[in-house]
Scaffold this motif. Structure first.
Motif, short mmCIF file in Angstrom:
data_model
loop_
_atom_site.label_atom_id
_atom_site.label_comp_id
_atom_site.label_asym_id
_atom_site.label_seq_id
_atom_site.Cartn_x
_atom_site.Cartn_y
_atom_site.Cartn_z
N ARG A 75 2.25 -27.53 42.45
CA ARG A 75 3.06 -27.55 43.67
C ARG A 75 2.21 -27.05 44.82
O ARG A 75 1.62 -25.98 44.73
CB ARG A 75 4.30 -26.68 43.52
N VAL A 76 2.18 -27.81 45.90
CA VAL A 76 1.51 -27.42 47.13
C VAL A 76 2.53 -27.61 48.24
O VAL A 76 2.90 -28.75 48.55
CB VAL A 76 0.25 -28.26 47.39
N GLY A 77 3.01 -26.51 48.78
CA GLY A 77 4.05 -26.60 49.80
C GLY A 77 5.30 -27.26 49.23
O GLY A 77 5.84 -26.83 48.23
N SER A 78 5.72 -28.35 49.85
CA SER A 78 6.93 -29.05 49.42
C SER A 78 6.65 -30.16 48.42
O SER A 78 7.58 -30.84 47.98
CB SER A 78 7.65 -29.63 50.64
N ARG A 79 5.40 -30.37 48.05
CA ARG A 79 5.04 -31.46 47.12
C ARG A 79 4.78 -30.91 45.72
O ARG A 79 4.15 -29.88 45.55
CB ARG A 79 3.78 -32.17 47.59
N ILE A 80 5.26 -31.66 44.73
CA ILE A 80 4.94 -31.37 43.34
C ILE A 80 4.31 -32.63 42.77
O ILE A 80 4.91 -33.71 42.81
CB ILE A 80 6.18 -30.99 42.52
N ASP A 87 14.48 -34.76 43.18
CA ASP A 87 13.39 -34.62 44.16
C ASP A 87 12.22 -35.55 43.85
O ASP A 87 11.28 -35.64 44.65
CB ASP A 87 12.88 -33.17 44.17
N ILE A 88 12.25 -36.22 42.71
CA ILE A 88 11.15 -37.10 42.33
C ILE A 88 11.22 -38.37 43.16
O ILE A 88 12.23 -39.07 43.18
CB ILE A 88 11.17 -37.39 40.82
N VAL A 89 10.14 -38.64 43.88
CA VAL A 89 10.10 -39.77 44.81
C VAL A 89 9.18 -40.89 44.35
O VAL A 89 9.18 -41.98 44.95
CB VAL A 89 9.71 -39.32 46.24
N ARG A 90 8.36 -40.65 43.33
CA ARG A 90 7.44 -41.69 42.85
C ARG A 90 7.14 -41.47 41.38
O ARG A 90 6.92 -40.35 40.95
CB ARG A 90 6.14 -41.65 43.63
N THR A 91 7.12 -42.57 40.63
CA THR A 91 6.66 -42.54 39.24
C THR A 91 5.67 -43.67 39.02
O THR A 91 5.73 -44.71 39.69
CB THR A 91 7.82 -42.68 38.24
N GLU A 122 5.62 -37.81 41.29
CA GLU A 122 5.48 -36.97 42.48
C GLU A 122 6.87 -36.62 42.96
O GLU A 122 7.77 -37.46 42.95
CB GLU A 122 4.74 -37.71 43.58
N ALA A 123 7.04 -35.37 43.39
CA ALA A 123 8.31 -34.93 43.93
C ALA A 123 8.07 -34.36 45.33
O ALA A 123 6.99 -33.84 45.62
CB ALA A 123 8.94 -33.88 43.03
N GLU A 124 9.08 -34.46 46.16
CA GLU A 124 9.06 -33.91 47.51
C GLU A 124 10.33 -33.08 47.66
O GLU A 124 11.43 -33.60 47.54
CB GLU A 124 9.01 -35.01 48.56
#
Length: 130
Positions: A24-29, A72-76, A124-126
């Motif tokens: 996790r970096v800031g709001s991104r996982i 929160d997952i926005v991409r797979t 990826e999650a935001e």
């Protein structure tokens, strides 16, 4: 949660290759390519649908450990050994992400680290509230 954090899983390759299951970096996982691995490090037994479900469970667990949720997952990205498994992997993906509908990619013909693995998935999650 600190500005950056890491999460590990049962993958026998994390330490030897030098990677984290998720960062996790800031709001991104960002979740690394996730293979069907059981808590004891063994491979999940079963067809591509069963293996995909295990991959997704590991991914969601990692995202939750870092303060997010499946929503929160926005991409797979799904990597399949055989295109014939696309429908089975899609069913497993749809059970969790059918209402969430992240951007998704499915690639067939992948050569995975263990011959018994039929699928590997990354995500990826935001986080909106971060």
């Amino acid at each position: 949660m600190p500005a950056s954090a890491r999460h590990s899983s049962a993958s026998p390759y994390e330490a030897s290759i030098g990677f984290s299951r998720a960062v996790r970096v800031g709001s991104r996982i960002l979740v690394s390519g996730t293979a069907p691995v059981e808590p004891d490090g063994s491979s999940t037994v079963g067809d591509a649908e069963v293996q995909a479900a295990r991959c997704i469970a590991i991914i969601v667990e990692a995202v939750e450990a870092l303060g997010g949720s499946a929503g929160d997952i926005v991409r797979t990205r799904m990597f399949l050994r055989d295109a014939a498994d696309a429908e089975a992997v899609g069913r497993a993906h749809g059970r969790v992400f059918g209402a969430i509908r992240p951007a998704a990619t499915m690639v067939a013909g992948a050569v995975l680290l263990r011959p018994e693995w039929l699928v590997e998935i990354e995500a990826e999650a935001e986080l909106a509230d971060a």
